[in-house]
Write a protein that holds these residues in place. Structure first.
Motif, PDB file in Angstrom:
ATOM      1  N   VAL A  44       0.874  -1.175   0.047  1.00 56.77           N
ATOM      2  CA  VAL A  44      -0.125  -0.104  -0.002  1.00 56.77           C
ATOM      3  C   VAL A  44       0.871   1.140  -0.011  1.00 56.77           C
ATOM      4  N   HIS A  45       0.560   2.108  -0.858  1.00 60.31           N
ATOM      5  CA  HIS A  45       1.297   3.477  -0.954  1.00 60.31           C
ATOM      6  C   HIS A  45       0.378   4.557  -0.902  1.00 60.31           C
ATOM      7  N   CYS A  46       0.759   5.678  -0.243  1.00 61.18           N
ATOM      8  CA  CYS A  46      -0.151   6.599  -0.067  1.00 61.18           C
ATOM      9  C   CYS A  46       0.703   7.875  -0.087  1.00 61.18           C
ATOM     10  N   VAL A  47       0.428   8.966  -0.728  1.00 65.99           N
ATOM     11  CA  VAL A  47       0.963  10.234  -0.944  1.00 65.99           C
ATOM     12  C   VAL A  47      -0.040  11.468  -0.605  1.00 65.99           C
ATOM     13  N   ALA A  48       0.665  12.438  -0.372  1.00 70.88           N
ATOM     14  CA  ALA A  48      -0.111  13.801  -0.419  1.00 70.88           C
ATOM     15  C   ALA A  48       0.419  14.563  -1.713  1.00 70.88           C
ATOM     16  N   VAL A  49      -0.450  14.956  -2.679  1.00 72.45           N
ATOM     17  CA  VAL A  49      -0.386  15.365  -3.805  1.00 72.45           C
ATOM     18  C   VAL A  49      -0.695  16.916  -3.879  1.00 72.45           C
ATOM     19  N   ILE A  50       0.240  17.723  -4.792  1.00 67.25           N
ATOM     20  CA  ILE A  50      -0.245  18.935  -5.268  1.00 67.25           C
ATOM     21  C   ILE A  50       0.484  19.102  -6.590  1.00 67.25           C
ATOM     22  N   ALA A  51      -0.305  19.695  -7.447  1.00 69.96           N
ATOM     23  CA  ALA A  51       0.087  19.669  -8.896  1.00 69.96           C
ATOM     24  C   ALA A  51       1.409  20.774  -8.944  1.00 69.96           C
TER      25      ALA A  51
END
Length: 386
Positions: A44-51
């Motif tokens: 399982v991989h989780c990331v916080a993302v911003i363009a």
């Protein structure tokens, strides 16, 4: 209004997930942060993302605060962009550039790295060489989300744990998305298309015409069916799949053949005496959007052809999907078509969603001196049948 069939929608993505993806697209365009989770082979991989494109120093700082002091932000880039920056890439589609805030990374420097229109021969000063690696499923889905937002397909991410997701979602008011919902969004949303308005619209070369607008349940892009005369439903109907082209359709650009193709299809269908349909699909620039199409034009002026320009931006050569067209045809009551096209991918695209293409009808127009190289590229590299 025309009576349309209403067979049950078949989709594996819950309606709530479609709305969440649609909301996340808007958040990403505003420079907001979203959370993405992906799982493959038990990992399982989780990331916080911003363009990367609308990235601000405030957004980058907030991303660091969310992920914590030990998490390194990563800018996720298309492979072709990484190679243009002088990075040795393997066969992986996307590569991650990792660095720490203490290295002097700024929002501007990350945005510059993401933009192929900037003449960067190497990494901007102040940005370390970093670590290049294949990306995980969550990061790959984040790139897909940027594409859905019609932004440059580059994002800045920071890893978070699965245990952090719910806490961050509540405490920071952030959306949480599953990778499969992002990757399946376009086709699943198309499955929910429904007619929302209809009107008679006499056209220059087809006075007996009406336009029917279709909208998906999540409130996404609307597509149009231009129905000319009264085509019979018990025989193959003459149709044209036309991706919107502001420059060609509306202001008469000579860089492409879209305007002549649209007006020619209207005239051809009217002249047939049997009626037909033009499906006007909201997929500008082969699905990359108008802003990115203009960027692709700028790259073409530097010597790239139309396919390479899209790929240099980080997109596939053609990002279009054909389920919206198939769904509109189904609801209009047509299962067999004669397709006005030179593009074999449109045939296979429709047939993959259950539409029978009984005949390909050639749809060729002469070059005008400005689009000869464009048309030759479509023939030589995209397999168009001229």
């Amino acid at each position: 209004m025309t009576q349309l069939s209403a067979a049950p929608v078949q989709t594996n993505i819950p309606a709530t997930d479609l709305v969440t993806v649609s909301r996340a697209v808007a958040d990403l365009r505003r420079g907001e942060i979203v959370l993405v989770q992906g799982q493959v082979n038990g990992a399982v991989h989780c990331v916080a993302v911003i363009a990367a494109e609308p990235l601000s120093d405030h957004g980058l700082s907030r991303l660091g605060d969310i992920a914590g002091p030990d998490a390194n932000p990563a800018i996720i880039l298309p492979r072709v962009r990484a190679k243009s920056l002088g990075q040795a890439c393997k066969d992986d589609l996307f590569i991650a550039f990792v660095s720490a805030e203490k290295s002097g990374v700024t929002a501007q420097s990350l945005a510059e790295i993401a933009n192929p229109l900037l003449d960067l021969e190497a990494m901007p000063s102040g940005v370390p060489a970093g670590i290049w690696r294949p990306i995980n499923m969550a990061e790959n889905a984040a790139i897909r989300l940027a594409k859905l937002a019609r932004l440059l397909p580059a994002v800045v991410t920071a890893p978070v744990t699965p245990e952090q997701l719910e806490t961050l979602a509540r405490g920071q008011n952030l959306l949480v998305l599953q990778s499969e919902s992002i990757n399946g969004y376009e086709n699943a949303s198309a499955a929910t298309l429904r007619p929302v308005s209809e009107a008679r619209v006499p056209l220059e070369n087809a006075e007996n015409a009406k336009v029917i607008a279709f909208r998906p349940d999540d409130g996404g892009q609307e597509h149009l069916a231009i129905v000319i005369d009264e085509p019979a439903k018990d025989q193959p109907v003459l149709i044209r799949l036309h991706s919107e082209c502001f420059t060609g359709d509306l202001i008469g650009s000579l860089r492409c053949d879209c305007g002549p193709q649209l007006r020619g299809a209207i005239a051809e269908i009217a002249k047939s005496g049997k009626g037909g349909i033009i499906l006007y699909l909201r997929q500008e620039g082969r699905g990359i959007g108008l802003v990115n199409k203009l960027r692709a034009y700028a790259l073409q002026d530097r010597g790239f052809d139309t396919l390479d320009a899209n790929e240099e931006l980080g997109f596939d050569a053609d990002e279009r999907v054909y389920r919206p067209a198939a769904e509109m045809l189904r609801q209009l009551g047509f299962g067999k078509v004669r397709l006005l096209t030179n593009n074999p991918e449109k045939l296979s695209g429709l047939e993959s969603w259950g539409v029978t293409v009984s005949e390909r009808v050639p749809h060729k127009f002469p070059s005008n001196g400005h689009n000869a190289f464009y048309l030759q590229t479509k023939k030589d590299r995209a397999g168009h049948l001229f």
